[in-house]
Design a protein around this motif. Structure first.
Motif, PDB file in Angstrom:
ATOM      1  N   SER A   1       0.826  -1.195   0.000  1.00  0.00           N
ATOM      2  CA  SER A   1       0.000   0.000   0.000  1.00  0.00           C
ATOM      3  C   SER A   1       0.863   1.250   0.000  1.00  0.00           C
ATOM      4  O   SER A   1       1.837   1.351   0.754  1.00  0.00           O
ATOM      5  N   LEU A   2       0.487   2.222  -0.851  1.00  0.00           N
ATOM      6  CA  LEU A   2       1.226   3.482  -0.962  1.00  0.00           C
ATOM      7  C   LEU A   2       0.236   4.633  -1.009  1.00  0.00           C
ATOM      8  O   LEU A   2      -0.593   4.702  -1.912  1.00  0.00           O
ATOM      9  N   SER A   3       0.349   5.550  -0.052  1.00  0.00           N
ATOM     10  CA  SER A   3      -0.566   6.689   0.002  1.00  0.00           C
ATOM     11  C   SER A   3       0.102   8.008  -0.361  1.00  0.00           C
ATOM     12  O   SER A   3      -0.557   8.926  -0.860  1.00  0.00           O
ATOM     13  N   ILE A   4       1.400   8.122  -0.098  1.00  0.00           N
ATOM     14  CA  ILE A   4       2.112   9.388  -0.269  1.00  0.00           C
ATOM     15  C   ILE A   4       2.993   9.322  -1.518  1.00  0.00           C
ATOM     16  O   ILE A   4       3.839   8.435  -1.648  1.00  0.00           O
ATOM     17  N   THR A   5       2.796  10.262  -2.432  1.00  0.00           N
ATOM     18  CA  THR A   5       3.534  10.224  -3.697  1.00  0.00           C
ATOM     19  C   THR A   5       5.043  10.352  -3.490  1.00  0.00           C
ATOM     20  O   THR A   5       5.819   9.825  -4.282  1.00  0.00           O
ATOM     21  N   GLN A   6       5.457  11.029  -2.444  1.00  0.00           N
ATOM     22  CA  GLN A   6       6.887  11.179  -2.185  1.00  0.00           C
ATOM     23  C   GLN A   6       7.571   9.855  -1.880  1.00  0.00           C
ATOM     24  O   GLN A   6       8.804   9.774  -1.908  1.00  0.00           O
ATOM     25  N   ASN A   7       6.776   8.833  -1.610  1.00  0.00           N
ATOM     26  CA  ASN A   7       7.347   7.529  -1.256  1.00  0.00           C
ATOM     27  C   ASN A   7       7.454   6.571  -2.436  1.00  0.00           C
ATOM     28  O   ASN A   7       7.748   5.381  -2.247  1.00  0.00           O
ATOM     29  N   PHE A   8       7.231   7.054  -3.652  1.00  0.00           N
ATOM     30  CA  PHE A   8       7.359   6.174  -4.814  1.00  0.00           C
ATOM     31  C   PHE A   8       8.774   5.592  -4.915  1.00  0.00           C
ATOM     32  O   PHE A   8       8.945   4.416  -5.255  1.00  0.00           O
ATOM     33  N   THR A   9       9.773   6.394  -4.632  1.00  0.00           N
ATOM     34  CA  THR A   9      11.151   5.896  -4.715  1.00  0.00           C
ATOM     35  C   THR A   9      11.367   4.746  -3.743  1.00  0.00           C
ATOM     36  O   THR A   9      12.017   3.747  -4.081  1.00  0.00           O
ATOM     37  N   ILE A  10      10.807   4.861  -2.546  1.00  0.00           N
ATOM     38  CA  ILE A  10      10.921   3.773  -1.568  1.00  0.00           C
ATOM     39  C   ILE A  10      10.214   2.534  -2.085  1.00  0.00           C
ATOM     40  O   ILE A  10      10.717   1.402  -1.951  1.00  0.00           O
ATOM     41  N   LEU A  11       9.038   2.718  -2.689  1.00  0.00           N
ATOM     42  CA  LEU A  11       8.310   1.573  -3.239  1.00  0.00           C
ATOM     43  C   LEU A  11       9.120   0.883  -4.324  1.00  0.00           C
ATOM     44  O   LEU A  11       9.228  -0.356  -4.337  1.00  0.00           O
ATOM     45  N   TYR A  12       9.677   1.655  -5.250  1.00  0.00           N
ATOM     46  CA  TYR A  12      10.445   1.057  -6.344  1.00  0.00           C
ATOM     47  C   TYR A  12      11.661   0.293  -5.809  1.00  0.00           C
ATOM     48  O   TYR A  12      11.955  -0.819  -6.277  1.00  0.00           O
ATOM     49  N   THR A  13      12.330   0.872  -4.840  1.00  0.00           N
ATOM     50  CA  THR A  13      13.478   0.183  -4.249  1.00  0.00           C
ATOM     51  C   THR A  13      13.045  -1.107  -3.575  1.00  0.00           C
ATOM     52  O   THR A  13      13.711  -2.146  -3.690  1.00  0.00           O
ATOM     53  N   SER A  14      11.923  -1.049  -2.887  1.00  0.00           N
ATOM     54  CA  SER A  14      11.397  -2.228  -2.209  1.00  0.00           C
ATOM     55  C   SER A  14      11.067  -3.335  -3.202  1.00  0.00           C
ATOM     56  O   SER A  14      11.397  -4.509  -2.981  1.00  0.00           O
ATOM     57  N   ILE A  15      10.434  -2.969  -4.309  1.00  0.00           N
ATOM     58  CA  ILE A  15      10.080  -3.969  -5.320  1.00  0.00           C
ATOM     59  C   ILE A  15      11.339  -4.603  -5.915  1.00  0.00           C
ATOM     60  O   ILE A  15      11.393  -5.822  -6.132  1.00  0.00           O
ATOM     61  N   GLU A  16      12.345  -3.797  -6.162  1.00  0.00           N
ATOM     62  CA  GLU A  16      13.595  -4.329  -6.724  1.00  0.00           C
ATOM     63  C   GLU A  16      14.246  -5.332  -5.766  1.00  0.00           C
ATOM     64  O   GLU A  16      14.731  -6.396  -6.194  1.00  0.00           O
ATOM     65  N   LEU A  17      14.228  -5.029  -4.472  1.00  0.00           N
ATOM     66  CA  LEU A  17      14.775  -5.961  -3.487  1.00  0.00           C
ATOM     67  C   LEU A  17      13.925  -7.222  -3.380  1.00  0.00           C
ATOM     68  O   LEU A  17      14.453  -8.338  -3.253  1.00  0.00           O
ATOM     69  N   LEU A  18      12.619  -7.039  -3.443  1.00  0.00           N
ATOM     70  CA  LEU A  18      11.721  -8.197  -3.392  1.00  0.00           C
ATOM     71  C   LEU A  18      11.924  -9.102  -4.600  1.00  0.00           C
ATOM     72  O   LEU A  18      11.928 -10.332  -4.466  1.00  0.00           O
TER      73      LEU A  18
END
Length: 228
Positions: A150-167
């Motif tokens: 779940s992602l609510s804050i647009t500023q956290n897209f970079t964190i999401l992308y990094t997380s997906i790459e690690l996953l």
């Protein structure tokens, strides 16, 4: 599907904004007695009211304290529905649902986990601001059929992308769903950027996916870059 009457919705919203937990409780219990359907409660009452609360906060018409109180009341109201949710016959499949690191808006993720439960899955909800290492630990333990982020804050897209790459490095075959308010502002090409990741843009879309054809919840299907 029965529709919640507008006057009743506005009554609930006003109680939510004023901190009227008892009135919110009465309204939810009244709706549960009328049996409008769990989906209608989640989308037509809880989700709709929280979206409106969020808009009021963004417009500086309510304080952070009021927004936090409305969120806390909503979480209490969700618990009233749980006896019906957890009464569903389970099918042996499971989903881990988590907010990424630095994400503190958790009700959307909690609703997603509940939708899985309604459809007979085991929905493991990790809550807000889940560290990557803790997420890995639970995935290793539960070995779910799907992970939802779940992602609510647009500023956290970079964190999401990094997380997906690690996953993807650690769990290359794990289907991943993403969703949340942030995707109203961008990121809708995430399925093209990361094969095996699907954007699910609504609770209705999630319900459609897992209730209609649960076998579609696979990395091969997600790899087509679809979104719902």
């Amino acid at each position: 599907m029965k529709v919640i009457e507008e006057d009743l919705y506005l009554d609930y919203l006003q109680a939510l904004l004023s901190g009227g937990k008892a009135r919110c409780y009465d309204i939810v219990q009244r709706l549960l007695s009328a049996d409008p359907g769990i989906h209608e409660l989640y989308v037509g009452l809880f989700q709709r009211s929280l979206y409106e609360v969020g808009q009021l906060w963004e417009q500086n018409r309510i304080s952070v304290a009021v927004e936090h109180l409305a969120t806390a009341i909503t979480e209490n109201m969700l618990s009233l529905v749980y006896p019906r949710i957890f009464g569903a016959e389970h099918n042996g499949r499971s989903a881990v649902v988590s907010c990424i690191a630095n994400e503190y808006h958790q009700i959307g993720g909690r609703m997603v986990a509940d939708i899985f439960e309604m459809q007979g899955w085991d929905g493991y909800f990790l809550g807000a601001n889940t560290p990557q290492t803790d997420l890995f630990s639970l995935l290793d333990s539960k070995k779910p059929d799907v992970l939802a982020l779940s992602l609510s804050i647009t500023q956290n897209f970079t964190i999401l992308y990094t997380s997906i790459e690690l996953l993807r490095q650690r769990y290359p075959e794990l289907p991943i769903m993403v969703g949340g308010q942030a995707f109203l502002q961008g990121g809708r090409d995430i399925g093209e950027r990361y094969p095996g990741v699907m954007l699910v843009s609504s609770l209705s879309g999630l319900e459609q996916l897992i209730s209609g054809s649960p076998e579609l919840v696979s990395v091969e299907y997600f790899a087509q870059g679809r979104s719902l």
